[in-house]
Write an enzyme that holds these catalytic residues in place. Sequence first.
Site, PDB file in Angstrom:
ATOM      1  N   HIS A   1       0.940  -1.077   0.050  1.00  0.00           N
ATOM      2  CA  HIS A   1      -0.512  -0.194   0.000  1.00  0.00           C
ATOM      3  C   HIS A   1       0.864   1.378  -0.149  1.00  0.00           C
ATOM      4  CE1 HIS A   1      -3.053   2.844   0.874  1.00  0.00           C
ATOM      5  NE2 HIS A   1      -3.884   1.950   0.573  1.00  0.00           N
TER       6      HIS A   1
ATOM      7  N   GLU B   1      -8.151  -5.057  -0.377  1.00  0.00           N
ATOM      8  CA  GLU B   1      -8.071  -5.766  -1.939  1.00  0.00           C
ATOM      9  C   GLU B   1      -8.215  -7.145  -1.406  1.00  0.00           C
ATOM     10  OE1 GLU B   1     -10.022  -3.910  -3.500  1.00  0.00           O
ATOM     11  OE2 GLU B   1      -8.788  -2.303  -4.091  1.00  0.00           O
TER      12      GLU B   1
HETATM   13  N1  ACO Z   1       3.998  -7.656  -4.746  1.00  0.00           N
HETATM   14  C1  ACO Z   1       5.347  -7.517  -5.527  1.00  0.00           C
HETATM   15  N2  ACO Z   1       5.933  -6.584  -5.300  1.00  0.00           N
HETATM   16  C2  ACO Z   1       5.881  -5.527  -4.620  1.00  0.00           C
HETATM   17  C3  ACO Z   1       4.715  -5.635  -4.326  1.00  0.00           C
HETATM   18  C4  ACO Z   1       3.737  -6.357  -4.532  1.00  0.00           C
HETATM   19  N3  ACO Z   1       2.423  -6.081  -4.114  1.00  0.00           N
HETATM   20  N4  ACO Z   1       3.976  -4.470  -2.949  1.00  0.00           N
HETATM   21  C5  ACO Z   1       5.355  -3.348  -4.155  1.00  0.00           C
HETATM   22  N5  ACO Z   1       5.966  -4.353  -4.448  1.00  0.00           N
HETATM   23  C6  ACO Z   1       7.091  -4.267  -4.098  1.00  0.00           C
HETATM   24  C7  ACO Z   1       8.015  -2.989  -5.574  1.00  0.00           C
HETATM   25  O1  ACO Z   1       8.252  -2.872  -6.618  1.00  0.00           O
HETATM   26  C8  ACO Z   1       8.938  -2.016  -4.794  1.00  0.00           C
HETATM   27  O2  ACO Z   1       9.749  -3.326  -5.231  1.00  0.00           O
HETATM   28  P1  ACO Z   1      11.653  -1.947  -5.757  1.00  0.00           P
HETATM   29  O3  ACO Z   1      11.484  -1.434  -4.754  1.00  0.00           O
HETATM   30  O4  ACO Z   1      12.476  -3.092  -6.546  1.00  0.00           O
HETATM   31  O5  ACO Z   1      10.966  -1.495  -7.332  1.00  0.00           O
HETATM   32  C9  ACO Z   1       8.953  -2.170  -3.590  1.00  0.00           C
HETATM   33  O6  ACO Z   1       8.131  -3.755  -3.070  1.00  0.00           O
HETATM   34  C10 ACO Z   1       8.276  -0.641  -3.085  1.00  0.00           C
HETATM   35  O7  ACO Z   1       7.331  -0.714  -3.396  1.00  0.00           O
HETATM   36  P2  ACO Z   1       6.340   0.587  -2.290  1.00  0.00           P
HETATM   37  O8  ACO Z   1       6.967   1.836  -2.773  1.00  0.00           O
HETATM   38  O9  ACO Z   1       5.896  -0.226  -0.856  1.00  0.00           O
HETATM   39  O10 ACO Z   1       4.917   0.739  -3.765  1.00  0.00           O
HETATM   40  P3  ACO Z   1       4.187   1.751  -3.769  1.00  0.00           P
HETATM   41  O11 ACO Z   1       3.750   2.675  -2.567  1.00  0.00           O
HETATM   42  O12 ACO Z   1       4.939   2.190  -4.998  1.00  0.00           O
HETATM   43  O13 ACO Z   1       3.467   0.979  -4.533  1.00  0.00           O
HETATM   44  C11 ACO Z   1       0.649  -0.603  -4.440  1.00  0.00           C
HETATM   45  C12 ACO Z   1       1.761   0.871  -3.727  1.00  0.00           C
HETATM   46  C13 ACO Z   1       0.528   0.463  -6.071  1.00  0.00           C
HETATM   47  C14 ACO Z   1      -0.217  -0.808  -3.436  1.00  0.00           C
HETATM   48  C15 ACO Z   1       1.972  -2.123  -4.656  1.00  0.00           C
HETATM   49  O14 ACO Z   1       1.831  -2.249  -3.001  1.00  0.00           O
HETATM   50  C16 ACO Z   1       1.136  -2.743  -5.255  1.00  0.00           C
HETATM   51  O15 ACO Z   1       0.919  -2.746  -7.095  1.00  0.00           O
HETATM   52  N6  ACO Z   1      -0.197  -3.741  -5.055  1.00  0.00           N
HETATM   53  C17 ACO Z   1      -0.619  -4.692  -6.016  1.00  0.00           C
HETATM   54  C18 ACO Z   1      -1.653  -4.259  -6.366  1.00  0.00           C
HETATM   55  C19 ACO Z   1      -2.735  -3.942  -5.594  1.00  0.00           C
HETATM   56  O16 ACO Z   1      -3.229  -4.780  -4.447  1.00  0.00           O
HETATM   57  N7  ACO Z   1      -2.821  -2.631  -4.864  1.00  0.00           N
HETATM   58  C20 ACO Z   1      -4.680  -2.390  -3.887  1.00  0.00           C
HETATM   59  C21 ACO Z   1      -3.763  -1.347  -3.359  1.00  0.00           C
HETATM   60  S1  ACO Z   1      -5.065  -0.521  -2.394  1.00  0.00           S
HETATM   61  C22 ACO Z   1      -6.230  -0.279  -2.854  1.00  0.00           C
HETATM   62  O17 ACO Z   1      -5.314   0.849  -3.404  1.00  0.00           O
HETATM   63  C23 ACO Z   1      -7.692   0.104  -2.427  1.00  0.00           C
END
Ligand code: ACO
Length: 376
Positions: A255, A313
């Site tokens: 998130h 979600e």
């Molecule tokens: N699966 C795998 N890797 C992940 C995930 C995940 N679900 N979430 C974050 N990461 C990774 C990122 O790729 C990033 O790696 P990097 O440093 O190599 O680029 C690292 O973890 C840190 O990421 P964050 O900065 O925490 O992620 P960001 O804030 O950009 O994104 C998001 C948040 C879009 C929700 C992301 O976690 C994601 O895509 N999750 C999956 C989709 C999802 O479930 N969306 C619903 C969110 S809830 C809502 O919005 C109502």
Amino acid sequence: MGGSSGSSFVAGLEGVVAAETRISGVDGDAGALTLAGYPVEEISGRASFEEMVYLLWHDELPNTEELAAFRGALAGRRGLPAATLELLRAAGARNVPQMDALRMAAGTLGLDAPDDPALDLVARLPVIVATYHRLLNGQEPVVPDPDLGHAANYLYMLDGERPGEDSVRALETYLNTVSDHGMNASTFAARVIVATRSDLVSAIVGAIGALKGPLHGGAPGPALDVVFEIGEAGNAEPVLREKLRRGERLMGFGHRIYRVRDPRADVLAEAAEKLFATDGDRDLYALALEVEKTALRLLEEHRPGRNLQTNVEFYTALLLHGLGLPTDLFTPTFAIGRVAGWTAHCLEQRSEDRLIRPQSEYVGATDRTWLPAQER
Ligand code: ACO
């Protein structure tokens, strides 16, 4: 940060405080969500949706008489105007996707200069969604039942059967949990529109458009698809590992704001546990828990120390599936809950009466000289 040096531009307005609000507060570090003073864990599983809407609008829960009057007012406004029904039939004939039909139909609610558009919008969004769902499936709409509460009536209008108490409680818990969430994109869109002194229906139409996007409310279905793809517990680790190896994100985890577990996930997990204890597919529920456990372990290996946790979600998908909703109703059902917050924010923004008008920094060319077309 973006833009040229010295600029105060922040990409995505990240960290910018755009409003003071009494409606909800999100603490991403502590993993806490407050809804008009109540922790989400305290109120979501107890309040009816009518009580939640009243609370967000008035900053107080209603007493018995106020609640009865409010329930009656909502129930009395469920009938759809002829123009709305006509539009839904035309959209159904063209197979227009659910969220587009909802956006268009919500727009028709402004046609007759409504006396209380906030009440109309909250009362009628579920009627629009259920009516359109039936039309898309070649069925005639079910007439709303004024004796049923808001959530029960939505379930009733989807399949024509009176829902059990457990299902109604589970749906109300979901709607309450997602009723508001700080300055999220759709809420901000609604506040910008209403701050121009435009009307409430326009603001909610804009908010529905923002919610539809896959970075906001458009993606709870994929979290469930992964559970189906895995199929049995033994496949969880190889399937999830392969997804991470390919650089895919695991849906339902991580998130932007929460750096610890999303508190809404816990509330919905408890509601799902209760729902699946009495009803629904126990095997699917057990498999989903196994998938979650495996995903959390692999995500810790994948990004050690980032503490990637289950988000709202994952359990939204499970709970709504347990209620028998198809995946194309997940985002419209989110809108049915979030319209409580949207309308509350519009009313709050109106009382502030201040145009929202930020600035941009010009980074284009300067001092160009006009050339006639034949010389360009
Ligand atoms: N699966 C795998 N890797 C992940 C995930 C995940 N679900 N979430 C974050 N990461 C990774 C990122 O790729 C990033 O790696 P990097 O440093 O190599 O680029 C690292 O973890 C840190 O990421 P964050 O900065 O925490 O992620 P960001 O804030 O950009 O994104 C998001 C948040 C879009 C929700 C992301 O976690 C994601 O895509 N999750 C999956 C989709 C999802 O479930 N969306 C619903 C969110 S809830 C809502 O919005 C109502």
